[in-house]
Design an enzyme around this catalytic site. Sequence first.
Site, PDB file in Angstrom:
ATOM      1  N   CYS A   1       3.345   1.776   3.033  1.00  0.00           N
ATOM      2  CA  CYS A   1       4.283   0.747   2.963  1.00  0.00           C
ATOM      3  C   CYS A   1       5.610   1.431   1.660  1.00  0.00           C
ATOM      4  O   CYS A   1       6.741   1.338   1.420  1.00  0.00           O
ATOM      5  CB  CYS A   1       4.018  -0.738   1.920  1.00  0.00           C
ATOM      6  SG  CYS A   1       3.035  -1.346   2.647  1.00  0.00           S
TER       7      CYS A   1
ATOM      8  N   CYS B   1       0.859  -1.018  -0.466  1.00  0.00           N
ATOM      9  CA  CYS B   1      -0.240   0.136   0.465  1.00  0.00           C
ATOM     10  C   CYS B   1       0.873   1.342   0.427  1.00  0.00           C
ATOM     11  O   CYS B   1       2.201   1.162   0.047  1.00  0.00           O
ATOM     12  CB  CYS B   1      -0.784  -0.098   1.661  1.00  0.00           C
ATOM     13  SG  CYS B   1      -0.615  -0.151   2.703  1.00  0.00           S
TER      14      CYS B   1
END
Lengths: 78, 347
Positions: free
Chosen positions: A14, A11
């Site tokens: 991250c 995502c």
Amino acid sequence: MKDVKVLGPGCKRCQTTEDMVKSEAARLGVPVVVEKITDYAAIAGYGIVSTPGIVIDGKVVHAGGLPKSEDLAKWLAA
Amino acid sequence: MTETPRGGPRPLIWVVGTILFVVAWFLAYGQLVPVSEWVVGQLPLAPGSGAYEAIKFFIYDTPKVLMLLTLVVFAMGMIRSFFSPERTRALLAGRAEGLGNVAAASLGIFTPFCSCSAVPLFVGFVSAGVPLGVTFSFLIAAPMINEVALGLLLALLGWKVALTYLGFGLAVAILSGWVIGRLHLEHWLQDWVRNVRASAIDLPPENLTIVDRIQAGIEAVKDIVGRVWIWIIVGIAAGAFIHGYVPADLLASIMGKDTWWSVPAAVLIGIPMYSNAAGIIPVVEALLGKGAALGTVLAFMMSVIALSFPEMIILRKVLNLKLIAVFVGVVATGILSVGFLFNLLFT
């Protein structure tokens, strides 16, 4: 050479975490190899439940949310 | 120790600053009604006309909703700093069902995790020995009892409705998880999930200071309010339109409490919709003002936020289709019951 793993399914957070690790390491002049772990089984294997997580030299140092840059500096310098 | 404590050397300034902020918040909130009344009074529109009613609704609601939401999200962010998912998992591991479901659903309210963490969380819980039904109670409560929804309900419909939503949301999460646990569906997990063995986590203890917690609250406001404010304004605008222009009897006949099929219809329409609570609740408020039944609109809202397709596609990685179907069925049944109950209770 520090071995840094950023754990997370991919995502936005991250990605941001990975960028933070790289820029912080560059700022400190610490040589790092950053690897992304997106495999769920591997993530769970580290005992991490909330992502993004950070593993440095095999040791879990962070789980859940973006790390603080002051903490990152501390882990990278250790 | 020469090291300065985390979050800077001046905790007092942070604490006093926070208190001053909250006081200022309450003072400003108290002025909202007179200020917005004054603004509405300056409008060159005839009181009672559709445009006047719509604009009045918009001017009243926008600052009120944004202010209450900010406060609720800030408080939630601070509370959440006490409940990391890793700690939650440790609390729930090996819990028996029953009490475990209650604990899981309650922790689901407070434990922070972003939707992309749903799968690691699920795998982490199951592999650490948290029973499947207890894990589900947690996974259902987390999106269902949503701080944005709670803040908005508080702002728009009052504390009674907000509290009832909290109570029924918990009840659905506890009962759904318990039912799923009773069905013993562990063999419907994807194979690899059952084979994962989580190592015990060796994260250093967090030792968060009060400053860290205040900062966590501020982060939550920046993140959540920063993300949803535009949806709230769109939602309030839609609500304002409904308020000013949609005839009341039309709505009452479709979503009124005498129309029994409106609750299941609301759930069916809500499941494939993917939206956040932010845009929907202002619409809910306007619908209620026009005679829609509370149970119907809450059932709609809950099915939109608790049963979304993207969430299920994410869960598909760990559950097989049959287990997802059971999950959707059980939760939808719970939401249906909440809808009918609300329509009975709030007349």
